[in-house]
Design a protein around this motif. Structure first.
Motif, PDB file in Angstrom:
ATOM      1  N   SER A  19       2.365  -2.862  17.464  1.00  0.00           N
ATOM      2  CA  SER A  19       2.803  -4.227  17.148  1.00  0.00           C
ATOM      3  C   SER A  19       1.813  -5.303  17.579  1.00  0.00           C
ATOM      4  O   SER A  19       2.169  -6.471  17.660  1.00  0.00           O
ATOM      5  N   LYS A  20       0.574  -4.931  17.847  1.00  0.00           N
ATOM      6  CA  LYS A  20      -0.463  -5.925  18.108  1.00  0.00           C
ATOM      7  C   LYS A  20      -0.953  -6.473  16.771  1.00  0.00           C
ATOM      8  O   LYS A  20      -0.847  -5.812  15.744  1.00  0.00           O
ATOM      9  N   PRO A  21      -1.501  -7.681  16.795  1.00  0.00           N
ATOM     10  CA  PRO A  21      -2.040  -8.241  15.551  1.00  0.00           C
ATOM     11  C   PRO A  21      -3.108  -7.307  14.967  1.00  0.00           C
ATOM     12  O   PRO A  21      -3.971  -6.819  15.672  1.00  0.00           O
ATOM     13  N   GLY A  22      -3.003  -7.037  13.707  1.00  0.00           N
ATOM     14  CA  GLY A  22      -3.970  -6.200  13.020  1.00  0.00           C
ATOM     15  C   GLY A  22      -3.640  -4.724  12.990  1.00  0.00           C
ATOM     16  O   GLY A  22      -4.237  -3.973  12.228  1.00  0.00           O
ATOM     17  N   ALA A  23      -2.707  -4.270  13.813  1.00  0.00           N
ATOM     18  CA  ALA A  23      -2.393  -2.839  13.876  1.00  0.00           C
ATOM     19  C   ALA A  23      -1.890  -2.319  12.527  1.00  0.00           C
ATOM     20  O   ALA A  23      -2.294  -1.243  12.090  1.00  0.00           O
ATOM     21  N   HIS A  24      -1.013  -3.068  11.874  1.00  0.00           N
ATOM     22  CA  HIS A  24      -0.470  -2.629  10.587  1.00  0.00           C
ATOM     23  C   HIS A  24      -1.586  -2.446   9.567  1.00  0.00           C
ATOM     24  O   HIS A  24      -1.643  -1.427   8.864  1.00  0.00           O
ATOM     25  N   ASP A  25      -2.495  -3.407   9.485  1.00  0.00           N
ATOM     26  CA  ASP A  25      -3.586  -3.321   8.513  1.00  0.00           C
ATOM     27  C   ASP A  25      -4.510  -2.138   8.799  1.00  0.00           C
ATOM     28  O   ASP A  25      -4.938  -1.435   7.876  1.00  0.00           O
ATOM     29  N   ILE A  26      -4.819  -1.917  10.066  1.00  0.00           N
ATOM     30  CA  ILE A  26      -5.680  -0.798  10.445  1.00  0.00           C
ATOM     31  C   ILE A  26      -5.012   0.522  10.087  1.00  0.00           C
ATOM     32  O   ILE A  26      -5.628   1.410   9.481  1.00  0.00           O
ATOM     33  N   LEU A  27      -3.748   0.688  10.454  1.00  0.00           N
ATOM     34  CA  LEU A  27      -3.043   1.934  10.176  1.00  0.00           C
ATOM     35  C   LEU A  27      -2.866   2.165   8.684  1.00  0.00           C
ATOM     36  O   LEU A  27      -2.968   3.301   8.208  1.00  0.00           O
ATOM     37  N   ASP A  28      -2.620   1.106   7.939  1.00  0.00           N
ATOM     38  CA  ASP A  28      -2.492   1.234   6.488  1.00  0.00           C
ATOM     39  C   ASP A  28      -3.803   1.733   5.881  1.00  0.00           C
ATOM     40  O   ASP A  28      -3.811   2.647   5.048  1.00  0.00           O
ATOM     41  N   ALA A  29      -4.914   1.170   6.311  1.00  0.00           N
ATOM     42  CA  ALA A  29      -6.220   1.587   5.792  1.00  0.00           C
ATOM     43  C   ALA A  29      -6.543   3.027   6.175  1.00  0.00           C
ATOM     44  O   ALA A  29      -7.042   3.805   5.351  1.00  0.00           O
ATOM     45  N   ILE A  30      -6.246   3.404   7.406  1.00  0.00           N
ATOM     46  CA  ILE A  30      -6.488   4.786   7.847  1.00  0.00           C
ATOM     47  C   ILE A  30      -5.620   5.748   7.043  1.00  0.00           C
ATOM     48  O   ILE A  30      -6.090   6.805   6.606  1.00  0.00           O
ATOM     49  N   GLY A  31      -4.351   5.397   6.840  1.00  0.00           N
ATOM     50  CA  GLY A  31      -3.452   6.252   6.064  1.00  0.00           C
ATOM     51  C   GLY A  31      -3.933   6.455   4.646  1.00  0.00           C
ATOM     52  O   GLY A  31      -3.907   7.577   4.119  1.00  0.00           O
ATOM     53  N   ARG A  32      -4.393   5.382   4.005  1.00  0.00           N
ATOM     54  CA  ARG A  32      -4.919   5.499   2.630  1.00  0.00           C
ATOM     55  C   ARG A  32      -6.147   6.399   2.592  1.00  0.00           C
ATOM     56  O   ARG A  32      -6.298   7.244   1.706  1.00  0.00           O
ATOM     57  N   ARG A  33      -7.018   6.223   3.568  1.00  0.00           N
ATOM     58  CA  ARG A  33      -8.244   7.030   3.589  1.00  0.00           C
ATOM     59  C   ARG A  33      -7.930   8.508   3.827  1.00  0.00           C
ATOM     60  O   ARG A  33      -8.508   9.391   3.181  1.00  0.00           O
ATOM     61  N   LEU A  34      -7.025   8.810   4.760  1.00  0.00           N
ATOM     62  CA  LEU A  34      -6.653  10.200   5.003  1.00  0.00           C
ATOM     63  C   LEU A  34      -5.979  10.818   3.779  1.00  0.00           C
ATOM     64  O   LEU A  34      -6.194  11.989   3.469  1.00  0.00           O
ATOM     65  N   ALA A  35      -5.177  10.036   3.076  1.00  0.00           N
ATOM     66  CA  ALA A  35      -4.547  10.539   1.858  1.00  0.00           C
ATOM     67  C   ALA A  35      -5.582  10.796   0.774  1.00  0.00           C
ATOM     68  O   ALA A  35      -5.574  11.849   0.126  1.00  0.00           O
ATOM     69  N   ASP A  36      -6.505   9.861   0.586  1.00  0.00           N
ATOM     70  CA  ASP A  36      -7.525   9.994  -0.460  1.00  0.00           C
ATOM     71  C   ASP A  36      -8.505  11.124  -0.180  1.00  0.00           C
ATOM     72  O   ASP A  36      -8.859  11.890  -1.064  1.00  0.00           O
ATOM     73  N   GLU A  37      -8.963  11.214   1.072  1.00  0.00           N
ATOM     74  CA  GLU A  37     -10.031  12.161   1.396  1.00  0.00           C
ATOM     75  C   GLU A  37      -9.542  13.541   1.807  1.00  0.00           C
ATOM     76  O   GLU A  37     -10.269  14.522   1.659  1.00  0.00           O
ATOM     77  N   HIS A  38      -8.299  13.620   2.319  1.00  0.00           N
ATOM     78  CA  HIS A  38      -7.825  14.900   2.847  1.00  0.00           C
ATOM     79  C   HIS A  38      -6.463  15.312   2.293  1.00  0.00           C
ATOM     80  O   HIS A  38      -5.928  16.345   2.705  1.00  0.00           O
ATOM     81  N   GLY A  39      -5.896  14.519   1.393  1.00  0.00           N
ATOM     82  CA  GLY A  39      -4.611  14.862   0.797  1.00  0.00           C
ATOM     83  C   GLY A  39      -3.446  14.801   1.760  1.00  0.00           C
ATOM     84  O   GLY A  39      -2.426  15.428   1.545  1.00  0.00           O
ATOM     85  N   LEU A  40      -3.596  14.030   2.833  1.00  0.00           N
ATOM     86  CA  LEU A  40      -2.521  13.910   3.807  1.00  0.00           C
ATOM     87  C   LEU A  40      -1.608  12.756   3.415  1.00  0.00           C
ATOM     88  O   LEU A  40      -1.926  11.594   3.617  1.00  0.00           O
ATOM     89  N   GLY A  41      -0.500  13.045   2.859  1.00  0.00           N
ATOM     90  CA  GLY A  41       0.435  12.031   2.417  1.00  0.00           C
ATOM     91  C   GLY A  41       1.759  12.689   2.133  1.00  0.00           C
ATOM     92  O   GLY A  41       1.851  13.904   2.188  1.00  0.00           O
ATOM     93  N   PRO A  42       2.826  12.008   1.834  1.00  0.00           N
ATOM     94  CA  PRO A  42       2.888  10.549   1.734  1.00  0.00           C
ATOM     95  C   PRO A  42       2.786   9.891   3.103  1.00  0.00           C
ATOM     96  O   PRO A  42       2.945  10.551   4.124  1.00  0.00           O
ATOM     97  N   ASN A  43       2.539   8.627   3.085  1.00  0.00           N
ATOM     98  CA  ASN A  43       2.361   7.878   4.316  1.00  0.00           C
ATOM     99  C   ASN A  43       3.613   7.093   4.672  1.00  0.00           C
ATOM    100  O   ASN A  43       4.299   6.580   3.803  1.00  0.00           O
ATOM    101  N   GLY A  44       3.880   6.981   5.946  1.00  0.00           N
ATOM    102  CA  GLY A  44       4.933   6.114   6.453  1.00  0.00           C
ATOM    103  C   GLY A  44       4.330   5.244   7.525  1.00  0.00           C
ATOM    104  O   GLY A  44       3.273   5.557   8.066  1.00  0.00           O
ATOM    105  N   LEU A  45       4.976   4.150   7.839  1.00  0.00           N
ATOM    106  CA  LEU A  45       4.493   3.274   8.903  1.00  0.00           C
ATOM    107  C   LEU A  45       5.686   2.827   9.732  1.00  0.00           C
ATOM    108  O   LEU A  45       6.630   2.249   9.213  1.00  0.00           O
ATOM    109  N   GLU A  46       5.641   3.136  11.002  1.00  0.00           N
ATOM    110  CA  GLU A  46       6.678   2.756  11.951  1.00  0.00           C
ATOM    111  C   GLU A  46       6.040   1.854  13.000  1.00  0.00           C
ATOM    112  O   GLU A  46       4.814   1.800  13.109  1.00  0.00           O
ATOM    113  N   ALA A  47       6.865   1.160  13.774  1.00  0.00           N
ATOM    114  CA  ALA A  47       6.315   0.250  14.779  1.00  0.00           C
ATOM    115  C   ALA A  47       7.221   0.181  15.999  1.00  0.00           C
ATOM    116  O   ALA A  47       8.444   0.268  15.889  1.00  0.00           O
TER     117      ALA A  47
END
Length: 92
Positions: free
Chosen positions: A35-63
């Motif tokens: 819940s720090k500023p920017g955490a959501h954006d960082i985690l969203d970007a990491i999740g997209r990259r892991l899904a695109d490059e390694h097929g790890l999905g679907p993604n969820g985001l909790e806080a």
């Protein structure tokens, strides 16, 4: 759920093995925001990259409700039941 420290040189094969293990939906990945500023954006970007490059999905985001407190045990139990792999924002 297994917690993997990415600073230890975790390989794509290790991530794929973790994602394939357990009883949660195949490849399920979540981000846990501190819940720090920017955490959501960082985690969203990491999740997209892991899904695109390694097929790890679907993604969820909790806080967590606040960066000042630890994660509630009920939240951790929920994550462990729903996901195989979590990316945790701790030093953004």
């Amino acid at each position: 759920m297994r917690i993997v420290d990415p600073t230890s040189g975790t390989t794509a094969d290790t991530l794929a093995a973790v994602a394939a293990a357990g009883d949660a939906p195949a490849g399920a990945l979540c981000g846990l925001s501190n819940s720090k500023p920017g955490a959501h954006d960082i985690l969203d970007a990491i999740g997209r990259r892991l899904a695109d490059e390694h097929g790890l999905g679907p993604n969820g985001l909790e806080a967590k409700p606040s960066a000042a407190v630890g994660a509630d045990p009920a939240l951790l139990d929920h994550l462990a039941a729903q996901y195989r792999l979590a990316v945790v924002a701790i030093g953004d």
